[in-house]
Design a protein around this motif. Structure first.
Motif, short mmCIF file in Angstrom:
data_model
loop_
_atom_site.label_atom_id
_atom_site.label_comp_id
_atom_site.label_asym_id
_atom_site.label_seq_id
_atom_site.Cartn_x
_atom_site.Cartn_y
_atom_site.Cartn_z
N LYS A 6 1.03 -1.12 -0.17
CA LYS A 6 0.01 0.20 0.02
C LYS A 6 0.85 1.14 -0.03
O LYS A 6 0.49 2.19 -0.67
N PHE A 7 1.78 1.39 0.91
CA PHE A 7 2.79 2.35 1.08
C PHE A 7 3.56 2.74 -0.29
O PHE A 7 3.43 3.67 -0.94
N ILE A 8 3.86 1.61 -1.05
CA ILE A 8 4.68 1.69 -2.31
C ILE A 8 3.60 2.49 -3.49
O ILE A 8 3.74 3.36 -4.22
N PHE A 9 2.48 1.85 -3.60
CA PHE A 9 1.43 1.90 -4.41
C PHE A 9 1.00 3.33 -4.28
O PHE A 9 0.93 3.87 -5.30
N LYS A 10 0.65 3.64 -3.05
CA LYS A 10 -0.21 5.07 -2.81
C LYS A 10 0.86 6.11 -2.61
O LYS A 10 0.85 7.24 -3.17
N THR A 11 1.87 5.82 -1.75
CA THR A 11 2.74 7.03 -1.24
C THR A 11 3.77 7.33 -2.28
O THR A 11 4.21 8.32 -2.74
N TRP A 15 -0.38 6.20 -6.98
CA TRP A 15 -1.61 5.72 -7.46
C TRP A 15 -2.73 5.55 -6.43
O TRP A 15 -2.27 5.72 -5.23
N LYS A 16 -3.60 5.24 -7.13
CA LYS A 16 -4.84 5.08 -6.24
C LYS A 16 -5.76 3.88 -6.98
O LYS A 16 -5.70 3.79 -8.08
N LEU A 17 -6.66 3.27 -6.26
CA LEU A 17 -7.51 2.16 -6.52
C LEU A 17 -8.93 2.72 -6.45
O LEU A 17 -9.19 3.29 -5.40
N VAL A 18 -9.68 2.69 -7.50
CA VAL A 18 -11.07 3.00 -7.98
C VAL A 18 -11.81 1.60 -7.98
O VAL A 18 -11.65 0.83 -8.63
N GLY A 19 -12.66 1.60 -6.97
CA GLY A 19 -13.41 0.36 -6.95
C GLY A 19 -12.95 -0.80 -5.97
O GLY A 19 -11.94 -0.40 -5.44
N SER A 20 -13.58 -1.81 -5.97
CA SER A 20 -12.96 -3.02 -5.14
C SER A 20 -13.30 -4.27 -5.86
O SER A 20 -14.21 -4.44 -6.78
N PHE A 140 -2.38 4.87 -16.64
CA PHE A 140 -1.22 5.73 -16.28
C PHE A 140 -1.46 7.34 -16.35
O PHE A 140 -1.02 7.97 -15.94
N GLY A 141 -2.57 7.58 -17.20
CA GLY A 141 -2.82 9.06 -17.41
C GLY A 141 -3.34 9.86 -16.15
O GLY A 141 -3.26 10.82 -15.82
N ASN A 142 -4.05 8.82 -15.41
CA ASN A 142 -4.71 9.30 -14.19
C ASN A 142 -4.17 8.47 -12.90
O ASN A 142 -4.44 8.88 -11.88
N LYS A 143 -3.01 7.98 -13.18
CA LYS A 143 -2.34 7.18 -12.06
C LYS A 143 -3.33 6.41 -11.00
O LYS A 143 -3.39 6.67 -9.92
N GLN A 144 -4.25 5.51 -11.73
CA GLN A 144 -5.37 4.77 -11.04
C GLN A 144 -5.33 3.33 -11.64
O GLN A 144 -5.28 3.25 -13.06
N VAL A 145 -5.90 2.47 -10.70
CA VAL A 145 -6.24 1.26 -11.21
C VAL A 145 -7.91 1.35 -10.97
O VAL A 145 -8.25 1.65 -9.86
N GLU A 146 -8.60 0.90 -12.07
CA GLU A 146 -10.00 0.88 -11.58
C GLU A 146 -10.51 -0.26 -11.82
O GLU A 146 -9.97 -1.17 -12.72
N LEU A 147 -11.59 -1.04 -10.98
CA LEU A 147 -12.15 -2.15 -11.06
C LEU A 147 -13.78 -2.04 -11.42
O LEU A 147 -14.20 -1.24 -10.78
N SER A 148 -14.02 -2.92 -12.13
CA SER A 148 -15.61 -3.00 -12.50
C SER A 148 -16.03 -3.71 -11.43
O SER A 148 -15.52 -4.78 -10.97
N GLU A 149 -17.52 -3.77 -11.65
CA GLU A 149 -18.43 -4.66 -11.04
C GLU A 149 -18.39 -6.10 -11.85
O GLU A 149 -17.74 -5.89 -13.13
N PRO A 150 -18.60 -7.11 -11.41
CA PRO A 150 -18.79 -8.45 -12.15
C PRO A 150 -19.56 -8.25 -13.43
O PRO A 150 -20.65 -7.83 -13.24
N TYR A 151 -19.13 -8.75 -14.63
CA TYR A 151 -20.02 -8.60 -15.67
C TYR A 151 -20.48 -10.09 -16.04
O TYR A 151 -19.32 -10.83 -16.34
N TYR A 152 -21.72 -10.38 -16.19
CA TYR A 152 -22.06 -11.83 -16.57
C TYR A 152 -22.22 -11.75 -18.16
O TYR A 152 -23.06 -10.88 -18.53
#
Length: 185
Positions: A6-11, A15-20, A140-152
């Motif tokens: 977490k420290f390496i990723f965020k600080t 970067w930030k994590l969007v979603g879970s 990399f443009g917004n320095k974020q990883v985004e996760l979607s909801e599960p898609y069936y």
């Protein structure tokens, strides 16, 4: 490991994590894109350890032999035997069927180079294993990883790929010129 990641990723990296990651899904295919740099794997590993999510990947059986095979297993790898008469998609479906919990992380592009169209193996794996797809972006443009909801998946492959396109259409990879976000299928 979780706090350090977490420290390496965020600080350090900013970067930030969007979603879970989905909490109620024990099995799914996680597609990570755009895959344009070796940095994507490192970002993915940091997210995996920072969140504590158990993610898997597959590799040829020989990667899992001593002396370094334990590293691939520790990172969530599962060996696939390509010597049998099954193709890779069927072999991975078998891995899903043999495990109570399996979350396959895979790049739909299949390479870090520019591709005209995505590979479709991930789609047929999800279909054959009857599991949803979760989308994971390396933005990399917004320095974020985004996760979607599960898609069936539906019975309309083009509609499914249009859904993926909508998720990835504005994402900037580490090397934007290597990501074709206009023609996924």
């Amino acid at each position: 490991m979780k706090l350090l990641s977490k420290f390496i990723f965020k600080t350090i990296l900013g970067w930030k994590l969007v979603g879970s990651f989905p909490k109620n899904e024990k099995k799914y295919v996680l597609i990570g894109a755009p895959h344009t740099s070796w940095k994507d794997f490192m970002i993915g590993v940091l997210v995996r350890f920072a969140t504590g999510e158990k993610l898997n990947f597959v590799g040829k059986k020989s990667l899992f032999k001593p002396p370094f095979g334990f590293i691939f297993k520790w990172l969530g790898g599962s060996p696939v035997n390509r010597q049998k008469s099954t193709n890779l998609v069927d072999a991975i479906i078998n891995v899903f069927n043999e495990n109570d919990e399996f979350r396959l992380a895979i790049s739909p592009e299949g390479t870090r180079q520019y591709v005209e169209k995505w590979k479709t193996g991930f789609y047929y794996i999800a279909k054959g294993a009857n599991v949803p797809i979760v989308m994971f972006s390396f933005d990399f443009g917004n320095k974020q990883v985004e996760l979607s909801e599960p898609y069936y998946l539906t019975d309309d492959m083009q509609a499914d790929f249009n859904h993926f396109y909508q998720f990835y259409k504005d994402i900037k990879g580490a090397k934007p010129s290597l990501f074709n976000n206009k023609n996924l299928l």
